[in-house]
Design a protein around this motif. Structure first.
Motif, PDB file in Angstrom:
ATOM      1  N   ALA A 218      -0.975   6.405  -5.457  1.00  0.00           N
ATOM      2  CA  ALA A 218      -0.737   7.797  -5.859  1.00  0.00           C
ATOM      3  C   ALA A 218      -1.986   8.463  -6.419  1.00  0.00           C
ATOM      4  CB  ALA A 218       0.400   7.850  -6.889  1.00  0.00           C
ATOM      5  N   GLU A 219      -2.847   7.710  -7.087  1.00  0.00           N
ATOM      6  CA  GLU A 219      -3.967   8.315  -7.795  1.00  0.00           C
ATOM      7  C   GLU A 219      -5.304   8.209  -7.051  1.00  0.00           C
ATOM      8  OE1 GLU A 219      -4.093   7.818 -11.953  1.00  0.00           O
ATOM      9  OE2 GLU A 219      -1.914   7.987 -12.182  1.00  0.00           O
ATOM     10  N   ALA A 220      -5.330   7.499  -5.947  1.00  0.00           N
ATOM     11  CA  ALA A 220      -6.520   7.502  -5.095  1.00  0.00           C
ATOM     12  C   ALA A 220      -6.499   8.745  -4.214  1.00  0.00           C
ATOM     13  CB  ALA A 220      -6.566   6.245  -4.241  1.00  0.00           C
ATOM     14  N   ASP A 221      -7.660   9.118  -3.689  1.00  0.00           N
ATOM     15  CA  ASP A 221      -7.709  10.254  -2.763  1.00  0.00           C
ATOM     16  C   ASP A 221      -7.107   9.879  -1.419  1.00  0.00           C
ATOM     17  OD1 ASP A 221      -9.052  11.850  -4.657  1.00  0.00           O
ATOM     18  OD2 ASP A 221     -10.977  10.997  -4.066  1.00  0.00           O
ATOM     19  N   TYR A 222      -7.479   8.692  -0.946  1.00  0.00           N
ATOM     20  CA  TYR A 222      -6.969   8.168   0.317  1.00  0.00           C
ATOM     21  C   TYR A 222      -6.723   6.680   0.154  1.00  0.00           C
ATOM     22  CZ  TYR A 222      -8.094  12.581   2.540  1.00  0.00           C
ATOM     23  OH  TYR A 222      -8.116  13.908   2.868  1.00  0.00           O
ATOM     24  N   ALA A 223      -5.877   6.129   1.018  1.00  0.00           N
ATOM     25  CA  ALA A 223      -5.534   4.714   0.891  1.00  0.00           C
ATOM     26  C   ALA A 223      -5.195   4.138   2.256  1.00  0.00           C
ATOM     27  CB  ALA A 223      -4.357   4.521  -0.058  1.00  0.00           C
ATOM     28  N   ILE A 224      -5.376   2.833   2.365  1.00  0.00           N
ATOM     29  CA  ILE A 224      -4.916   2.085   3.530  1.00  0.00           C
ATOM     30  C   ILE A 224      -3.970   1.009   3.033  1.00  0.00           C
ATOM     31  CG2 ILE A 224      -6.905   0.503   3.496  1.00  0.00           C
ATOM     32  CD1 ILE A 224      -6.734   0.440   6.556  1.00  0.00           C
ATOM     33  N   VAL A 225      -2.824   0.870   3.715  1.00  0.00           N
ATOM     34  CA  VAL A 225      -1.769  -0.030   3.268  1.00  0.00           C
ATOM     35  C   VAL A 225      -1.331  -0.889   4.443  1.00  0.00           C
ATOM     36  CG1 VAL A 225       0.545  -0.183   2.297  1.00  0.00           C
ATOM     37  CG2 VAL A 225      -0.980   1.639   1.543  1.00  0.00           C
ATOM     38  N   TYR A 226      -1.242  -2.181   4.215  1.00  0.00           N
ATOM     39  CA  TYR A 226      -0.777  -3.128   5.228  1.00  0.00           C
ATOM     40  C   TYR A 226       0.647  -3.556   4.922  1.00  0.00           C
ATOM     41  CZ  TYR A 226      -5.704  -3.654   6.540  1.00  0.00           C
ATOM     42  OH  TYR A 226      -6.994  -3.417   6.956  1.00  0.00           O
ATOM     43  N   GLY A 227       1.456  -3.774   5.963  1.00  0.00           N
ATOM     44  CA  GLY A 227       2.811  -4.237   5.736  1.00  0.00           C
ATOM     45  C   GLY A 227       3.658  -4.128   6.979  1.00  0.00           C
ATOM     46  N   GLY A 228       4.952  -4.342   6.801  1.00  0.00           N
ATOM     47  CA  GLY A 228       5.892  -4.278   7.908  1.00  0.00           C
ATOM     48  C   GLY A 228       6.372  -2.859   8.169  1.00  0.00           C
ATOM     49  N   GLN A 229       7.424  -2.745   8.975  1.00  0.00           N
ATOM     50  CA  GLN A 229       7.952  -1.433   9.329  1.00  0.00           C
ATOM     51  C   GLN A 229       8.422  -0.679   8.103  1.00  0.00           C
ATOM     52  OE1 GLN A 229       7.752  -0.175  12.492  1.00  0.00           O
ATOM     53  NE2 GLN A 229       8.302   1.740  11.471  1.00  0.00           N
ATOM     54  N   ASP A 230       8.893  -1.402   7.081  1.00  0.00           N
ATOM     55  CA  ASP A 230       9.347  -0.737   5.860  1.00  0.00           C
ATOM     56  C   ASP A 230       8.190  -0.003   5.177  1.00  0.00           C
ATOM     57  OD1 ASP A 230       8.173  -3.231   5.363  1.00  0.00           O
ATOM     58  OD2 ASP A 230       9.231  -3.483   3.466  1.00  0.00           O
ATOM     59  N   VAL A 231       6.995  -0.600   5.207  1.00  0.00           N
ATOM     60  CA  VAL A 231       5.813   0.046   4.618  1.00  0.00           C
ATOM     61  C   VAL A 231       5.421   1.271   5.437  1.00  0.00           C
ATOM     62  CG1 VAL A 231       3.359  -0.259   4.122  1.00  0.00           C
ATOM     63  CG2 VAL A 231       4.985  -2.060   3.530  1.00  0.00           C
ATOM     64  N   VAL A 232       5.454   1.130   6.753  1.00  0.00           N
ATOM     65  CA  VAL A 232       5.137   2.267   7.622  1.00  0.00           C
ATOM     66  C   VAL A 232       6.093   3.421   7.338  1.00  0.00           C
ATOM     67  CG1 VAL A 232       5.028   3.066  10.009  1.00  0.00           C
ATOM     68  CG2 VAL A 232       4.145   0.806   9.405  1.00  0.00           C
ATOM     69  N   ALA A 237       5.137   9.968   5.948  1.00  0.00           N
ATOM     70  CA  ALA A 237       4.969  11.402   5.726  1.00  0.00           C
ATOM     71  C   ALA A 237       3.790  11.728   4.810  1.00  0.00           C
ATOM     72  CB  ALA A 237       6.253  11.993   5.141  1.00  0.00           C
ATOM     73  N   ASN A 238       3.063  10.712   4.357  1.00  0.00           N
ATOM     74  CA  ASN A 238       1.945  10.935   3.436  1.00  0.00           C
ATOM     75  C   ASN A 238       0.636  10.977   4.225  1.00  0.00           C
ATOM     76  OD1 ASN A 238      -0.059  10.869   1.448  1.00  0.00           O
ATOM     77  ND2 ASN A 238       1.139   9.545   0.103  1.00  0.00           N
ATOM     78  N   PRO A 239       0.027  12.145   4.346  1.00  0.00           N
ATOM     79  CA  PRO A 239      -1.185  12.242   5.166  1.00  0.00           C
ATOM     80  C   PRO A 239      -2.398  11.578   4.526  1.00  0.00           C
ATOM     81  CG  PRO A 239      -0.771  14.327   4.060  1.00  0.00           C
ATOM     82  CD  PRO A 239       0.420  13.444   3.783  1.00  0.00           C
ATOM     83  N   HIS A 240      -2.274  11.149   3.274  1.00  0.00           N
ATOM     84  CA  HIS A 240      -3.387  10.509   2.586  1.00  0.00           C
ATOM     85  C   HIS A 240      -3.327   8.980   2.667  1.00  0.00           C
ATOM     86  CE1 HIS A 240      -5.014  14.182   0.688  1.00  0.00           C
ATOM     87  NE2 HIS A 240      -3.766  14.592   0.802  1.00  0.00           N
ATOM     88  N   VAL A 241      -2.314   8.451   3.347  1.00  0.00           N
ATOM     89  CA  VAL A 241      -2.149   7.000   3.464  1.00  0.00           C
ATOM     90  C   VAL A 241      -2.191   6.593   4.933  1.00  0.00           C
ATOM     91  CG1 VAL A 241      -0.654   5.019   3.013  1.00  0.00           C
ATOM     92  CG2 VAL A 241      -0.782   6.885   1.342  1.00  0.00           C
ATOM     93  N   LEU A 242      -3.105   5.692   5.245  1.00  0.00           N
ATOM     94  CA  LEU A 242      -3.206   5.122   6.588  1.00  0.00           C
ATOM     95  C   LEU A 242      -2.472   3.792   6.585  1.00  0.00           C
ATOM     96  CD1 LEU A 242      -4.480   5.164   9.455  1.00  0.00           C
ATOM     97  CD2 LEU A 242      -6.450   3.973   8.470  1.00  0.00           C
ATOM     98  N   THR A 243      -1.430   3.677   7.380  1.00  0.00           N
ATOM     99  CA  THR A 243      -0.641   2.450   7.410  1.00  0.00           C
ATOM    100  C   THR A 243      -1.114   1.532   8.524  1.00  0.00           C
ATOM    101  OG1 THR A 243       1.049   3.528   8.791  1.00  0.00           O
ATOM    102  CG2 THR A 243       1.397   3.522   6.401  1.00  0.00           C
ATOM    103  N   GLU A 446     -12.360   8.613  11.238  1.00  0.00           N
ATOM    104  CA  GLU A 446     -11.500   9.706  11.680  1.00  0.00           C
ATOM    105  C   GLU A 446     -10.530  10.105  10.585  1.00  0.00           C
ATOM    106  OE1 GLU A 446      -9.612   8.883  15.473  1.00  0.00           O
ATOM    107  OE2 GLU A 446     -11.282   7.591  16.041  1.00  0.00           O
ATOM    108  N   PHE A 447     -10.186   9.154   9.732  1.00  0.00           N
ATOM    109  CA  PHE A 447      -9.246   9.375   8.641  1.00  0.00           C
ATOM    110  C   PHE A 447      -9.947   9.865   7.376  1.00  0.00           C
ATOM    111  CE2 PHE A 447      -6.795   7.259   5.095  1.00  0.00           C
ATOM    112  CZ  PHE A 447      -5.693   8.091   5.143  1.00  0.00           C
TER     113      PHE A 447
END
Length: 459
Positions: A218-232, A237-243, A446-447
């Motif tokens: 929430a407090e970073a400008d952008y983020a990358i997150v790894y996980g399953g379909q639940d994480v995706v 809907a968050n344009p600041h998070v790359l899943t 690109e992100f």
């Protein structure tokens, strides 16, 4: 395992061992150390210090990344030499030792390739520095969208850490939340980067629980997150998070290609890195009768031996037996009416030394629309089914990688134009092929980057 291993936070003021810690365990269940769990207040103070730190000049960043590659490969860090580190990762996570070493080499290659990667990712009409002569007449300048990038790392293999260092090359400050399953690579890599010249306030390690992990995002400008379909789904809907979720990578073999000449490539696509990578093939679609290919694939994968993870010849991943049984139970549920050719009874092979090997599974489905074709599991599990030109490209959608073994140029055009196929490989190229400078899920730039128009006089 010798002395206990402590994974401390690496903050702007140096290492920090929090009051709250969680045990680190080996596959046998034995405790081998502890990992700190920093509170939200520590995260917020860290972020404030990071935002207040200066941006390193580009040449210094690239030089530090190159130096970090050598340290990551060869140095003793946190009391662990390279062999000790690789053994620890394998023993604790179940990733085969050979896979660990291959992944380590990959990360080092990526660190050394950052200059070239940035050049490839930057738009041709842009410059990387406003002082470039092109801006005197007007030019695009490549700039960051933000300042602070957060990483929720995965524990599949050390290779997952080959992506986020690109953000450092772009000038971002980076905060890494390591995997609780395998935090050793993140600790080693962040330490190497700091030893190579990145200030402590530019790259940090923040081990913490799930609740505080949400604060990091929430407090970073952008983020990358790894996980399953639940994480995706959570961050869709968050344009600041790359899943970075399930890859659902696939192989298509059309009738104009003899699959018997490609079976080694197909099997390697399924089993590479123990079947844990998002680029590993989880579905093979065949024009014509798919059963002969499926039978040959099952025979080849069935010959892979079950070995402890730290055996140099091991290919397959080892998990705690309880976890392996859960995976097997889930496989039987989702397989439903699919016909098992390998692994139908069980994919769990318990080892005397502790833990269980997850052995390969091959199932035959009767339709290109079978739901199993989109099921991805963390071991060599593949679904084989029929494909007909009338099916079109719909069964091939939502693929991180599609290897198309075909000579039909009209089909290739359609596959390349399909937005949900992220990478398209043709012919004798496994789905797991990757090289530094080649985009994985697009270029990270690109992100994280954008162009600004600029013209200047007298400066």
């Amino acid at each position: 395992m010798g002395e206990p291993v402590y994974i401390d936070a690496l903050g702007p003021a140096g290492p920090y061992r929090s009051r709250e810690r969680q045990p680190l365990t080996a596959l046998t269940g034995a405790q081998i150390g502890e990992i700190s769990q920093v509170p939200a207040l520590y995260v917020r103070r860290t972020f404030a210090a990071m935002r207040g730190s200066a941006v390193m000049p580009g040449a210094e960043r690239l030089a530090a990344l190159t130096k970090a590659a050598d340290l990551y490969l060869d140095a003793t860090i946190g009391g662990l030499d390279p062999d000790g580190y690789a053994q620890l990762v394998s023993t604790a996570s179940g990733v085969p030792l050979a896979v660990v070493r291959q992944s380590v080499e990959w990360v080092a290659d990526v660190l050394r390739s950052q200059r070239r990667t940035l050049e490839l990712a930057m738009p041709r009409g842009a410059v990387g520095d406003w002082r470039a002569p092109q801006t005197l007449a007007g030019s695009a300048v490549w700039t960051r969208r933000g300042d602070l990038f957060a990483v929720h790392a995965a524990g599949n293999t050390p290779a997952v850490h080959g992506l986020w260092p690109e953000a450092l090359a772009m000038g971002y400050k980076v905060a890494v939340r390591p995997s609780a399953r395998e935090p050793f690579t993140a600790f080693r890599l962040v330490s190497a980067l700091r030893d190579a010249g990145f200030p402590p306030a530019v790259v940090t390690l923040l081990p913490t629980d799930y609740a505080v992990a949400d604060v990091i995002i929430a407090e970073a400008d952008y983020a990358i997150v790894y996980g399953g379909q639940d994480v995706v789904d959570k961050y869709r809907a968050n344009p600041h998070v790359l899943t970075q979720g399930p890859g659902r990578s696939k192989i298509l073999v059309t009738a104009d290609v003899d699959w018997r000449e490609k079976i080694d490539i197909i099997a390697g696509s399924v089993s590479h890195l123990g079947g844990t990578a998002c680029t590993c093939a989880t579905a093979v679609l065949v024009e014509g009768d798919p059963e002969p290919l499926a039978q040959a694939l099952a025979a080849m994968l069935g010959r892979i031996p079950s070995l402890p993870a730290d055996d140099p010849e091991a290919i397959l991943t080892v998990q705690p037996t309880e976890s392996a049984v859960e995976v097997d139970r889930y496989l039987h549920t989702v397989a439903a009416d699919a016909r098992p050719l390998l692994g139908g009874d069980t994919v769990v092979d318990e080892l005397p030394s502790g833990g269980s090997v997850l052995r390969p599974a091959v199932h035959l489905v009767d339709s290109s629309t079978a739901p199993q074709l989109n099921v991805e599991l963390p071991f060599p599990c593949v679904w084989v089914g029929p494909w007909h030109p009338d099916d079109g490209i719909a069964p091939l959608r939502d693929s991180l990688v599609l290897t198309a073994m075909t000579t039909r140029s009209d089909l290739i055009d359609d596959l390349l134009d399909e937005p949900s196929i992220t990478n398209l490989y043709l012919g004798d190229n496994a789905t797991v092929w990757l090289r530094p400078g080649i985009p994985h899920d697009g270029y990270l730039a690109e992100f994280l980057m954008r162009t600004k128009g600029m013209i200047r006089t007298g400066v």
